[in-house]
Design an enzyme around this catalytic site. Structure first.
Site, PDB file in Angstrom:
ATOM      1  CE  LYS C  80      49.060  48.801  44.169  1.00 16.79           C
ATOM      2  NZ  LYS C  80      48.084  47.817  43.661  1.00 16.79           N
ATOM      3  CB  SER C 155      50.334  44.550  43.685  1.00 20.28           C
ATOM      4  OG  SER C 155      49.197  45.364  43.425  1.00 20.28           O
ATOM      5  CB  SER C 179      46.330  44.323  43.872  1.00 22.83           C
ATOM      6  OG  SER C 179      47.165  43.447  43.160  1.00 22.83           O
TER       7      SER C 179
END
Lengths: 498, 98, 501
Positions: C80, C155, C179
């Site tokens: 990420k 996210s 997330s």
């Protein structure tokens, strides 16, 4: 720019000053408050930074244990209570030299609070209440380019060095100080000076005011004489010498008095102290834009110093400087004036160390204050930077006591020591400074003096023995000072039969 | 009566240093108003005698020894700088003294 | 040999140890897959082919030299874009960090490298992890491989989509309010939020410091456990890191035995607002656990209803301060530096241009919540609610070992559906947020497809602090029982993506 001011006497005739002092001290830890970067002063720009103190995305702080210990030491030395549990907080405001745009500080949970200390001004003791001492971090340093003399105004841009960012700071805040108006400025100065000595004695800071490791903000307000209501205060920032503290407080008293006397209102604001002109000028107004939005620092866990740790630190504290000074003065038998000279000359610690080596306090004072402090002063150096330590002073005094040197020759030995010419013995040899103790050489010199000064001998013989002093002078000159004057007198008197 | 006015939103933008356009203010103010109405529900909870929690876990006294670790080189430190000069971060003129 | 990109990490390791495939081959296969499908999925913001192949070659060399390697050595991973990787662009999905190359590795990244895991590149995310759909990314939306017209969750939508698109067998996410778990649920993959402090935040670009937790994402429970073990553990660089051994997650994932496990269904996380297909799959999974020997009871957590408002005060408050550092002075975007504008003005212009709408909304909300005069009513009160939620958990864990709920009230929604309705978007995280406020561990495991839309549903498990292994116990038990039912893993039911290149 220059504001109207009243004469200080006129100001104090109408108003009583109220002060509050905030002192920021840079600790002398090896590493920064929240990261392992070094804290050396004067390193090339941006060579002592890492992701943490540069505020890079993702970096996290970790508290320096020694900084916490130093904070507790300072708190204890100022008779504070030490928090059983306290947190760091973020003070949010934007400024280019502050890498994260918040300062990691403490807010409503300082590590030390509710203390007191005392200062002496003109023989009078004043108690100063300490509100708090808390831990925080320093900012980077901006250089303003393109304007006049590096000032922020008129600059085209600025250059920022973050070496200083993250150096541990302790902020020490007094409660309001109310002392007789004519003493206020002197008390302020004495307080900062006392703090310096205390911090040095604790060994927690180098307290180099010239390097900004002790910085003072002075809050000053006035109230009409006899009134109980406080006036609006101003905060004068970065007053960075003892003398400036005194001057800045005096200036603010006279300026605010002029404002009030002419029917005006003092504006609550930050003011800047100008060392060169000796005045303060308006900075930013304290407005609602200054909302620091403090909240507990989520990246750091609470500090909960155990009582055992606190007591351990307490038991390791050195004697309080003020108490110690009283004790030493008594032990040494110095007058108040002598003691003040010793302290002001930064000679206290060297004298202590020299006395410990067996030298009498009077002799130690004579060399440190009379000789070495003078030499340091002349060459613009710090006393401890001269290259002469207590051991050398003790050695020279031993030679004096043994009759190998007199005071005059000893001064030359010190001169040699300062110039790095070697040990006292080497200097004596090189410069040919040893006292002549051989009686025959002295007697020869006495004979020469008598022969060269028949008129003096005549005077002595005609019943004026005091005139013999001139002969002693002549002998000493002949011996180029390398004779013990008392010995010369003894031999001369024998010769002249007086 | 909105829980936050357009003027208050403009003030927040100044505090947060975001140069919002009028159009954005028009757009954001009513949204913030709705969100504040939602989050304001926390006031319905009777919590006078409840201690606040600032940290997920109750750790204390996490400290490091006072030792030095290697720094970034100045080149690394300045590698992301929008502008640099004399091994320093070059920033536009600063209006106010700190 | 069958397609390397369809393998689990465990299978890939077997291929490497038996000499049937090299890490370079495996890495190349995944890079090829990314090239083939990422134009339509858009999971990656940056693909580091060169770095990944070099890492893979180094692992192959070590293996050839007979060095002892970890269980994930040579296996590729999608990272990420919120974690720093030295020399590799790191943006957190924001324009304000475009082009920034960090001079240091996050602790998680250091550990990935130490484990020999090959980092393929950085995955898309909502800007600064603020969002539940990746629509708030400054670099465009990621598409859900199950239905390209839908969001993958957020996210960490990029990381989960990369798994579901077979672009990587492993991924790293970060979870502040869901997330990791919500995108896991929306993509039919496994997403684990470890105990707060169980994985290091050093090098994780902070959203809300007291909530953020990095964690593993994978297509299987065991893969996730292996990754969990590789990245977890005490880090002296993170003051909030827990100095205790990592829970025995791998062992739990291998055993998957729920016999006698006390499972509490949270009464408050269901009912109105929950999609029927989601509730149906959830309840079937609970039934299944009962059949497998778990003791299921209903548990009430009365303050969970206040978790969302409290979260949307605590998060923006911390974020408003964490994001202050993006000011155009030291790194990242700088706008309006024309020689005349002041530093203050340049900060204002840069933050205006560099932050997206949601980021601005939350910064201003947080600024408001911390303002003098509002602090007690908002931030202070939210912290008290946080205490109450922790107490709800503590009470529940006196009765049960784990709590369960659906991971999300709905399945993945169409792109654009909630884009300008922040509150509807926030409600996505109803089930996942309480755990972040309390700091304990949780995970989402695939439990089937909703009848209405044939999209994945996530089964949410919440374990006490530092009992992360219980998540894997439940996940592994469910996974094998469901696979038996379906005749294969859930991902096998995903539609084939069209290969664009």
């Amino acid at each position: 720019m220059t504001a109207a001011v009243l004469e200080i006497d006129d100001a104090l005739a109408q108003y009583d000053p109220v002060m509050g002092l905030e002192v920021h001290v840079e600790l002398n830890t090896r590493s920064k408050m929240f990261c392992g970067c070094p804290t050396e002063f004067g390193a090339p720009p941006n060579t002592q930074t890492c992701p943490v103190c540069l505020g890079l995305p993702g970096a996290l702080p970790v508290v320096n244990a020694r900084a916490v210990e130093s904070a507790i030491k300072i708190g204890l030395a100022l008779n504070c209570e030490i928090a059983e549990w306290c947190r760091f907080a973020r003070k949010n405001y934007f400024y280019p030299d502050m890498p994260k745009n918040f300062q990691t500080s403490q807010y409503d949970e300082p590590i030390a609070y509710n203390g007191w200390t005392e200062v002496v001004v003109d023989g009078e003791t004043y108690r100063i209440e300490i509100e708090r001492a808390h831990m925080e971090e320093d900012t980077g340093k901006s250089t303003h380019v393109g304007g006049a003399t590096g000032r922020i105004h008129g600059a085209s841009h600025s250059l920022v060095d973050y070496n200083r960012a993250g150096i541990p700071l302790i902020e020490i805040v007094t409660k309001t100080i109310e002392v007789p108006g004519d003493k206020a400025a002197a008390v302020a100065k004495a307080y900062v000076s006392m703090l310096r000595d205390l911090l040095l004695a604790l060994g927690v800071s180098d307290v180099r005011m010239d390097q900004g490791s002790l910085r003072c903000d002075a809050n000053v307000s006035l109230k009409p004489t006899g009134s109980a209501t406080f006036g609006t205060r101003t905060e004068t920032k970065n007053v960075n010498s003892f003398r400036s503290v005194e001057r800045a407080v005096t200036y603010e008293i006279t300026r605010q008095a002029a404002v009030l006397a002419s029917g005006g209102k003092v504006v609550q604001e930050t003011r800047h102290w100008h060392e060169d002109t000796g005045i303060t000028t308006s900075g930013r107004e304290k407005s609602d834009a200054e909302d620091y939005r403090y909240f507990p620092e989520p990246d750091l866990v609470p500090v909960a110093p155990s009582r055992e740790w606190v007591e351990e630190i307490r038991s390791s504290l050195p004697e309080a400087p003020t108490l110690r000074r009283v004790r030493l003065q008594e032990e040494w038998g110095f007058t108040d004036l002598e003691m003040r000279d010793v302290v002001n000359g930064n000679a206290l610690e060297p004298i202590v160390a020299t006395v410990e080596l067996g030298v009498t306090p009077t002799a130690a004072k004579k060399w440190w204050l009379g000789e070495l402090a003078r030499a340091a002063n002349e060459s613009g150096q710090e006393l401890n930077a001269l290259g002469v330590g207590p051991a050398e002073v003790a050695e020279v005094q031993k030679l004096v006591d043994a009759g190998s040197l007199n005071d005059k020759l000893a001064r030359q030995v010190f001169d040699g020591l300062i110039k790095g010419e070697g040990t006292p013995a080497e200097i004596m040899a090189k410069r040919g400074l040893a006292l002549v103790s051989d009686d025959s050489a002295l007697i020869e010199a006495i004979d020469r003096a008598i022969a060269a000064n028949p008129d003096v001998v005549e005077k002595v013989n005609s019943g004026k023995p005091a005139a013999a002093g001139a002969l002693i002078g002549a002998v000493m000159k002949d011996m180029r000072g390398q004779a013990d004057a008392a010995k010369v007198r003894e031999l001369l008197n024998a010769k002249l039969g007086i | 009566m909105p829980s936050i006015t357009r003027e208050e939103v403009a003030h927040l933008a100044r505090l947060a240093r975001i140069e919002l356009s009028d159009a954005e203010l028009d757009h954001l103010a009513p949204q913030l108003d709705q969100i504040i109405a939602l989050v304001g529900q926390v006031s319905q909870v009777a919590a006078d005698d409840i201690p606040p929690t600032s940290h997920a876990l109750p750790l204390t006294n996490v400290m490091r020894e006072d030792v030095n670790v290697p720094c970034l080189t100045p080149e690394q430190a300045l590698s992301g700088a929008p502008a640099a000069e004399e091994q320093r971060f070059r920033v536009p003129r600063i209006l106010e003294e700190d | 040999m069958s397609d390397l990109t369809r393998k689990t990490a465990v299978e890939l390791q077997e291929l490497m140890t038996s000499g049937q495939a090299s890490s370079v081959e495996i890495t190349q296969a995944h890079l090829d897959r990314i090239a083939a499908v990422d134009d339509s999925v858009r999971a990656f913001l940056h693909v580091d082919s060169e770095g990944a192949l070099a890492q893979a070659a180094a692992i192959d060399a070590k293996r050839a030299a007979g060095e002892k390697l970890g269980p994930l050595a040579g296996v590729p991973l999608a990272l990420k874009d919120v974690l720093t990787q030295e020399g590799v662009p790191t943006t957190a999905g924001s324009k304000i960090l475009e082009g920034w190359k960090p001079p240091y590795d996050a602790t998680v990244v250091k550990r990935l490298k130490a484990a020999g895991i090959v980092i393929l590149g950085k995955t898309n995310m909502d800007e600064f992890a603020m969002g539940s759909s990746t629509e708030n990314s400054a670099y465009g939306t990621t598409h859900n491989p199950w239905d390209l017209n839908r969001i993958p969750g957020g996210s960490g939508g990029g990381s989960s989509a990369a798994l579901a698109a077979y672009e990587a067998p492993l991924a790293i996410g970060t979870d502040t309010g869901g997330s990791i778990r919500q995108p896991g649920a929306f993509t039919g993959t496994v997403g684990v939020k470890p105990t707060y402090g169980g994985t290091s935040r050093y090098g994780l670009i902070a959203l809300a410091s007291s909530l953020d937790t990095p964690g593993p994402c994978a297509r299987t429970t065991l893969d996730a456990a292996l990754l969990h073990e590789a990245i977890a553990g005490y880090d002296p660089m993170d003051s909030t890191s827990i100095n205790q051994p990592v829970p025995a997650v791998v062992e739990a994932a291998r055993r998957g035995d729920v016999t006698g496990l006390r499972v509490g269904v949270v009464k408050e996380l269901g009912g109105e607002g929950y999609q029927p297909g989601v509730e149906a799959r959830f309840h079937e999974a609970v039934e299944l656990l009962t059949k497998l020997g778990a003791e299921v009871v209903e548990v009430s957590c009365p303050h969970f209803q206040y978790a969302l408002p409290a979260y949307y005060l605590i998060l923006p408050s911390e974020a408003s301060s964490n994001l202050a550092k993006f000011d155009a002075m030291r790194y990242g975007l700088r706008v309006g530096d024309d020689g005349i504008n002041s530093a203050e003005k340049v900060m204002n212009l840069t933050r205006e241009a560099g932050f997206g709408d949601e980021v601005k909304r939350r910064i201003m909300l947080g600024t408001h919540a911390l303002s003098s005069g509002y602090y007690d009513a908002y931030y202070g009160q939210a912290q008290k609610v946080r205490t109450l939620i922790q107490r709800d958990f503590a009470n529940a864990y006196e009765q049960v070992d784990v709590l369960v709920s659906p991971a999300t009230p709905t399945t993945a929604f169409p792109i654009g559906d909630r884009a300008d309705d922040p509150i509807a978007m926030y409600k996505n995280d109803l089930c996942t947020i309480p755990v972040n406020l309390a700091g304990n561990a949780a995970a989402s495991f695939p439990c089937g497809l909703a009848d209405e839309d044939n999209l994945p549903v996530g089964f949410h498990v919440m374990a006490p602090v530092m009992r992360d292994e219980l998540l894997y116990t439940v996940g592994a038990a469910l996974e094998s029982a469901l696979a038996e039912q379906w005749g294969g893993v859930l991902m096998a039911q995903a539609p084939e993506l069209e290969v664009t290149r």
